[in-house]
Design an enzyme around this catalytic site. Structure first.
Site, PDB file in Angstrom:
ATOM      1  N   TRP A  67      16.262   4.519  -2.220  1.00  0.00           N
ATOM      2  CA  TRP A  67      17.528   5.264  -2.286  1.00  0.00           C
ATOM      3  C   TRP A  67      18.335   4.881  -3.518  1.00  0.00           C
ATOM      4  CZ3 TRP A  67      22.477   3.300   0.392  1.00  0.00           C
ATOM      5  CH2 TRP A  67      22.544   1.902   0.369  1.00  0.00           C
ATOM      6  N   ASP A  68      17.938   3.821  -4.201  1.00  0.00           N
ATOM      7  CA  ASP A  68      18.650   3.335  -5.377  1.00  0.00           C
ATOM      8  C   ASP A  68      18.938   4.471  -6.362  1.00  0.00           C
ATOM      9  OD1 ASP A  68      17.312   1.279  -3.997  1.00  0.00           O
ATOM     10  OD2 ASP A  68      17.143   0.007  -5.765  1.00  0.00           O
ATOM     11  N   GLU A 122      19.965  -4.734   5.657  1.00  0.00           N
ATOM     12  CA  GLU A 122      18.629  -4.915   6.236  1.00  0.00           C
ATOM     13  C   GLU A 122      18.473  -6.170   7.080  1.00  0.00           C
ATOM     14  OE1 GLU A 122      16.247  -4.568   2.734  1.00  0.00           O
ATOM     15  OE2 GLU A 122      16.434  -2.388   2.692  1.00  0.00           O
ATOM     16  N   LYS A 179      23.454  -8.442   4.692  1.00  0.00           N
ATOM     17  CA  LYS A 179      22.751  -8.612   3.418  1.00  0.00           C
ATOM     18  C   LYS A 179      23.534  -7.923   2.299  1.00  0.00           C
ATOM     19  CE  LYS A 179      18.382  -7.502   1.129  1.00  0.00           C
ATOM     20  NZ  LYS A 179      17.183  -6.673   1.148  1.00  0.00           N
ATOM     21  N   GLN A 180      24.060  -6.742   2.596  1.00  0.00           N
ATOM     22  CA  GLN A 180      24.708  -5.920   1.570  1.00  0.00           C
ATOM     23  C   GLN A 180      25.630  -4.922   2.269  1.00  0.00           C
ATOM     24  OE1 GLN A 180      20.546  -4.522   0.921  1.00  0.00           O
ATOM     25  NE2 GLN A 180      21.552  -2.695   0.158  1.00  0.00           N
TER      26      GLN A 180
HETATM   27  C1  BGC Z   1      17.758  -3.621  -0.838  1.00  0.00           C
HETATM   28  C2  BGC Z   1      17.636  -2.120  -0.767  1.00  0.00           C
HETATM   29  C3  BGC Z   1      17.089  -1.594  -2.077  1.00  0.00           C
HETATM   30  C4  BGC Z   1      15.802  -2.318  -2.431  1.00  0.00           C
HETATM   31  C5  BGC Z   1      15.277  -1.895  -3.781  1.00  0.00           C
HETATM   32  C6  BGC Z   1      16.435  -4.226  -1.217  1.00  0.00           C
HETATM   33  O1  BGC Z   1      16.567  -5.602  -1.358  1.00  0.00           O
HETATM   34  O2  BGC Z   1      18.171  -4.129   0.390  1.00  0.00           O
HETATM   35  O3  BGC Z   1      18.893  -1.532  -0.507  1.00  0.00           O
HETATM   36  O4  BGC Z   1      16.865  -0.241  -1.964  1.00  0.00           O
HETATM   37  O5  BGC Z   1      16.019  -3.696  -2.465  1.00  0.00           O
HETATM   38  O6  BGC Z   1      16.203  -2.174  -4.778  1.00  0.00           O
END
Ligand code: BGC
Length: 775
Positions: free
Chosen positions: A357-358, A492, A605-606
């Site tokens: 999704w980035d 996550e 995590k984010q």
């Molecule tokens: C993040 C995701 C991201 C992926 C690729 C993961 O560590 O949690 O949000 O899409 O890395 O960058």
């Protein structure tokens, strides 16, 4: 050749001295590329522990590996230099001096290394390399060798090496898994993706063809090599072509070899001539190294005129911004709508080149406002892979289309279920559904910023409708409402949760947007609607179903809803305070916790709810956004590089300028300072785009809506001025923002444009700069 320039430090990144322990880091940092391919900044002759790689966008292969890889393609750098028979490399000779400089202004990597051979004689090797932005099929290397102390024989062997393999997984060792730099990568299992499909020379041009084993893509490399004087020999093996030059060089004399490599593949969607012919044509057309270098410089000049972002008064920040922009530019190919940008761009094997999704939530804004053609191409990838998304939905027992969490060439799900060491299971593949709504979000954002209705009513509408159908199938009844069970939001750390607020709200929004686009199509382009409905079998009643689904779905839709619970039961999770930060100011896991055991805690995590506030700010009052930001900020450990920039932007919107600069720093220096500790695997490209967003949308207070552009700058005290440009419907607005004043200029013919600055309307006439005082 230009020696390493020691130029303006805001336009370059420098490696000074040779440190093998830092070599893999610089290989990533010094990637050169042009969106069609990227080549890591490895030494031409390599060294023990090197991790070289060339990655061609869209060239994936699944042979011999549990998960599909972005193929580590043949190496066009491959070079050895000998002085009186001694190989000049960091192990066979002594490195006396070593300096490399990446010139961000034109995407050229300069190198200068002075080696000392065993009898004490010193030899200087200089190289200059780039992947051309003027001709994306062309790569160039110049090698110069100077005998500093005595005459001797110089041999330069340079070619294309097709013997490449991808890293697969680190075997599980009972003992520690930390190996020295020289053995680190040897411990990995490797997979083979390429077989030779012929090599040889025609009229002095070497051609090496390889084929990916599973996906059957042909990669053809043409090698043209020239030098003045010297004895030339050429050789081809089944997986290599090379030219060797022998010189007798006097004291102080410099010999030079120029190498042009044309690269073409059979997956090029334009399906032109056979790859071999195209590759040869590329090097013939290039007209030599100097002409190719001039064309590349001119192309970069045009790119920077639109994309530069500068902070007057803070050179370190300007350098970080230009570094981020450089990597964004070399990640995207505006001419290819069948590829997207992987999480590590084309700069390393991290995440195997998979697309997340980035692209839609982090990268798109940068391209939208600096290179709209690239933005359009990135959206093209989601249409190109729509058939794969339909298969993913069918595999999940629903109709419509669901985008894969990790996608490669076909759009089918490519996300592994286990960590590379095979120890831990993760559920992103099954549960991180929100990517499908994120694609819808990107489509609507692109359409509203560009006004490109042909896209919206064409590919855009098809995706919106097909994905809306997926959500209708995925929502489950729970009493009178609908719910979405067993998902994972952007955070996550928490899997198998029900009603993740981010997911549900984006689905709600997506379904409404789909119904609205349907209504507009019915009104404005009924024929197109009929055609689309016929092709995807869309029934008249479906849009009503989308709205009914949205209205019954449990989602935080009240603008004043207070602190949103991230998912059902989140508020009951144990609160574990974050109490320690590392030297880069990044939070450390509280004692006893790691990526896989935070489920029972409220640690994130984010951003999840905060990400929602970022994507849909107008859906929530400032007070709600502030409450949520303050609540979740304390619980976030930022173990994703996507995280800090979003906190900076939302923090600024809710008045928390105190911590915004700190978050900006964490995002801006993620790779330059290696603050996630894994830059060697590739650039954190989403973070690069987040950095640009914090500068422009955060501190610059820039916002674009369907009715125009808005600016409300609030610069950090250490910044004097912020300068950037934004592309807006065919024209460019240059902004030069200060603390108490702002200047704007509209570039490009056409009528005047009205923008809003600090809440007041300002009229821009083309070519006439306007100055505005802060209220
Ligand atoms: C993040 C995701 C991201 C992926 C690729 C993961 O560590 O949690 O949000 O899409 O890395 O960058």
């Amino acid at each position: 050749m230009n020696a390493p320039t020691r130029a303006d430090t805001t336009w370059s990144v420098v490696e000074d001295g040779w440190n093998p322990e830092r070599a893999n880091y610089f290989e990533t940092i010094f990637t050169v590329g042009n969106g069609r391919l990227g080549t890591r900044g490895s030494l031409e002759e390599r060294h023990t522990g090197a991790l070289p790689g060339t990655f061609v966008a869209g060239v994936y292969d699944a042979y011999d590996s549990p998960v599909i890889d972005l193929v580590n393609a043949p190496d066009w750098l491959d070079t050895e230099v000998f002085f009186d028979g001694v190989r000049l490399d960091t192990e066979s000779a002594r490195v006396v001096e070593h300096r490399r400089e990446l010139d961000l202004r034109c995407g050229v990597l300069h190198r200068e290394t002075v080696f000392e051979v065993p009898d004490g004689a010193r030899v200087r090797v200089r190289t200059e390399r780039f992947a051309s932005t003027a001709d994306r099929d062309l790569c160039c290397l110049r090698i110069e060798v100077s005998c500093l102390d005595r005459a001797g024989s110089v041999t330069v062997r340079t070619g294309v090496d097709g013997h490449r393999r991808n890293l697969e997984r680190l075997p599980t060792y009972r003992e520690a898994t930390a190996f020295g730099y020289e053995r680190k990568w040897d411990k990995w299992a490797r997979s083979t993706h390429l077989v030779s499909a012929g090599s040889g020379f025609v009229d002095g041009v070497g051609v090496l063809s390889s084929r990916t084993i599973d996906s059957g893509i042909e990669l053809a490399y043409a090698l043209a090599c020239t030098a003045e004087g010297g004895r030339r020999r050429q050789r081809s093996r089944h997986d290599a072509v090379e030219v060797e030059w022998g010189f007798q060089a006097g004291v102080g004399e410099t010999v030079r070899v120029d190498k042009l490599v044309g690269i073409a593949t059979s997956r090029d969607y334009r399906a032109l001539d056979p790859p071999r012919e195209r590759a040869v044509d590329t090097v013939v057309r290039a007209g030599g190294f100097d002409a190719a270098a001039a064309a590349n410089r001119a192309a970069w000049e045009r790119v920077w005129a639109e994309a530069d972002c500068e902070v007057v008064g803070n050179d370190r920040v300007t350098q970080a911004l230009r570094f981020a922009i450089y990597h964004l530019i070399i990640a995207a190919d505006p001419d290819d709508p069948t590829v997207s940008i992987g999480a590590k761009s084309l700069s390393g094997e991290g995440y195997r080149g998979h697309v997340f999704w980035d692209t839609e939530v982090m990268l798109l804004p940068f391209f939208l406002f600096t290179q709209p053609r690239a933005a359009r191409a990135l959206l093209g990838y989601r249409h190109h892979t729509l058939p794969g998304a339909r298969e993913v939905a069918a595999d999940n027992g629903t109709g419509g289309a669901r985008y894969a969490w990790e996608s490669a060439d076909t759009g089918r799900e490519e996300c592994p279920q286990y960590t590379p060491d095979g120890k831990d299971r993760f559920y992103t593949r099954e549960e991180e559904l929100h990517v499908t709504a994120d694609v819808a979000y990107a489509i609507m954002r692109y359409a509203s910023v560009t006004g490109d209705e042909d896209y919206l009513f064409g590919e855009g509408a098809e995706i919106l409708f097909e994905t809306a159908r997926f959500w209708v199938g995925r929502c489950e009844p729970d009493g009178d409402s609908l719910v979405i069970r067993t998902v994972m939001g952007p955070d996550e750390f928490h899997s198998h949760v029900d009603n993740n607020a981010f997911t549900n709200k984006l689905v709600h929004w997506h379904l409404h947007q789909a119904a609205e686009v349907y209504a507009r199509l019915a009104r404005e382009r009924p024929e197109r609607l009929r055609e689309l409905a016929d092709s995807i079998g869309l029934e008249d009643g479906e849009p009503g179903q989308w709205l009914a689904t949205a209205d019954r779905l449990r989602a935080p839709t009240d603008p004043d809803c207070g602190v949103i619970e991230q998912f059902d039961g989140y508020f009951e999770r144990e609160v574990v305070p974050i109490v320690e930060w590392d030297d880069n100011d990044m939070p450390l896991y509280p004692a006893g916790y790691n990526h896989f055991n935070c489920e029972t805690t409220s640690l994130l995590k984010q951003p999840d709810v905060v990400m929602l506030m970022h994507l849909l700010p107008d859906e929530y009052s400032v007070a709600t956004r502030r409450e949520n930001y303050e609540f979740y900020e304390q619980r976030t450990v930022h173990k994703s590089s996507l995280s800090p920039s979003i906190h900076a932007i939302v923090g600024l919107q809710v008045g928390d300028s105190r911590t915004a600069e700190r978050y900006f720093g964490r995002s801006a220096f993620v790779d330059l300072d290696d603050n996630q500790g894994n830059t060697e695997e590739g650039i954190h490209i989403a973070s690069a785009a987040g950095t640009w967003q914090v500068a422009t949308h955060g501190f610059g207070g820039f916002r674009a809506s369907a009715d125009g552009l808005h600016f409300a700058p609030a610069l950090p005290p250490s910044w004097e001025r912020l300068r950037f440009s934004v592309h807006w419907r065919g024209r460019t607005v240059r902004a030069d923002l200060g603390h108490r004043d702002a200047r704007f200029e509209l570039i490009g013919a056409g009528p005047a444009e009205q923008i809003e600055v600090w809440g007041s309307p300002v009229t821009l006439e083309p070519g006439t700069p306007v100055e505005v005082e802060a209220p």
